[in-house]
Design a protein around this motif. Structure first.
Motif, PDB file in Angstrom:
ATOM      1  N   LEU A  16      -3.482  -1.677  -3.739  1.00  0.00           N
ATOM      2  CA  LEU A  16      -2.170  -2.302  -3.673  1.00  0.00           C
ATOM      3  C   LEU A  16      -1.356  -1.797  -4.861  1.00  0.00           C
ATOM      4  O   LEU A  16      -1.820  -1.850  -6.008  1.00  0.00           O
ATOM      5  CB  LEU A  16      -2.317  -3.823  -3.731  1.00  0.00           C
ATOM      6  CG  LEU A  16      -1.109  -4.658  -3.377  1.00  0.00           C
ATOM      7  CD1 LEU A  16      -0.702  -4.439  -1.923  1.00  0.00           C
ATOM      8  CD2 LEU A  16      -1.416  -6.127  -3.604  1.00  0.00           C
TER       9      LEU A  16
ATOM     10  N   ARG B  35       0.849  -1.190   0.000  1.00  0.00           N
ATOM     11  CA  ARG B  35       0.000   0.000   0.000  1.00  0.00           C
ATOM     12  C   ARG B  35       0.884   1.240   0.000  1.00  0.00           C
ATOM     13  O   ARG B  35       1.984   1.230   0.551  1.00  0.00           O
ATOM     14  CB  ARG B  35      -0.875   0.024   1.243  1.00  0.00           C
ATOM     15  CG  ARG B  35      -1.864  -1.104   1.314  1.00  0.00           C
ATOM     16  CD  ARG B  35      -2.653  -0.992   2.593  1.00  0.00           C
ATOM     17  NE  ARG B  35      -3.478  -2.165   2.790  1.00  0.00           N
ATOM     18  CZ  ARG B  35      -4.199  -2.375   3.860  1.00  0.00           C
ATOM     19  NH1 ARG B  35      -4.206  -1.495   4.843  1.00  0.00           N
ATOM     20  NH2 ARG B  35      -4.923  -3.458   3.981  1.00  0.00           N
TER      21      ARG B  35
ATOM     22  N   ASP C  46      -6.631  -4.074  -2.914  1.00  0.00           N
ATOM     23  CA  ASP C  46      -5.879  -4.927  -1.990  1.00  0.00           C
ATOM     24  C   ASP C  46      -6.769  -6.123  -1.637  1.00  0.00           C
ATOM     25  O   ASP C  46      -7.883  -5.927  -1.159  1.00  0.00           O
ATOM     26  CB  ASP C  46      -5.527  -4.130  -0.739  1.00  0.00           C
ATOM     27  CG  ASP C  46      -4.641  -4.890   0.231  1.00  0.00           C
ATOM     28  OD1 ASP C  46      -4.655  -6.129   0.216  1.00  0.00           O
ATOM     29  OD2 ASP C  46      -3.937  -4.223   1.010  1.00  0.00           O
TER      30      ASP C  46
END
Length: 152
Positions: free
Chosen positions: A99, A58, A91
């Motif tokens: 992500l 992240r 993500d």
């Protein structure tokens, strides 16, 4: 602040040497990238290349690893996405979060950078000898450990 015994007042402090070495290494990586055909390479991009694992991360975690604000890291990430070096996807552990991963083109740039780093390390070993190179690395690890604590 006390100085180690025998240290001259006009000697370059360790912090200045480490800073100069870091700046030179960072600039060298950008120069190598440009010479390899990555014309858009910038110093700011090193914050991503130096901290993004191949599995992705992240932006907030990248920012923390690089020691920069989330906003600044976000700008660099968006620029690299626009250049086709990075991709952003949901993500899998938190669908609200994104992500950041390397695109295929980004992975090629990582490979080129890693080859350059390996070549530089070979040059250092040739210059310092195996023992000298290992001592340099051990000394830098000790500096980090003294300031940040032992690695987890």
């Amino acid at each position: 602040m006390s100085r180690p015994a025998g240290e001259r007042l006009d000697a370059t402090p360790l912090i200045a040497l480490v800073h100069r070495a870091d700046r030179a290494l960072q600039a060298d990586m950008v120069q190598q990238a440009r010479e390899a055909g990555y014309d858009t390479a910038k110093l700011a991009h090193n914050a991503v290349f130096g901290h993004l694992p191949l599995a992705g991360a992240r932006s907030v975690d990248l920012a923390a690893r690089a020691g920069m604000t989330r906003q600044s890291m976000g700008e660099v990430v968006r620029e690299l996405v626009d250049l086709g070096v990075l991709e952003m996807q949901p993500d899998p552990e938190d669908r609200r979060a994104k992500l950041v991963t390397f695109s295929e083109a980004g992975k090629e740039q990582v490979r080129a950078g890693m080859a350059h780093i390996s070549e530089f390390q070979r040059r250092l070993v040739a210059e310092l000898g195996e023992d000298g190179y290992n001592s340099l690395c051990d000394g830098l690890r000790k500096v980090v450990e003294l300031l940040e604590g032992p690695e987890s």
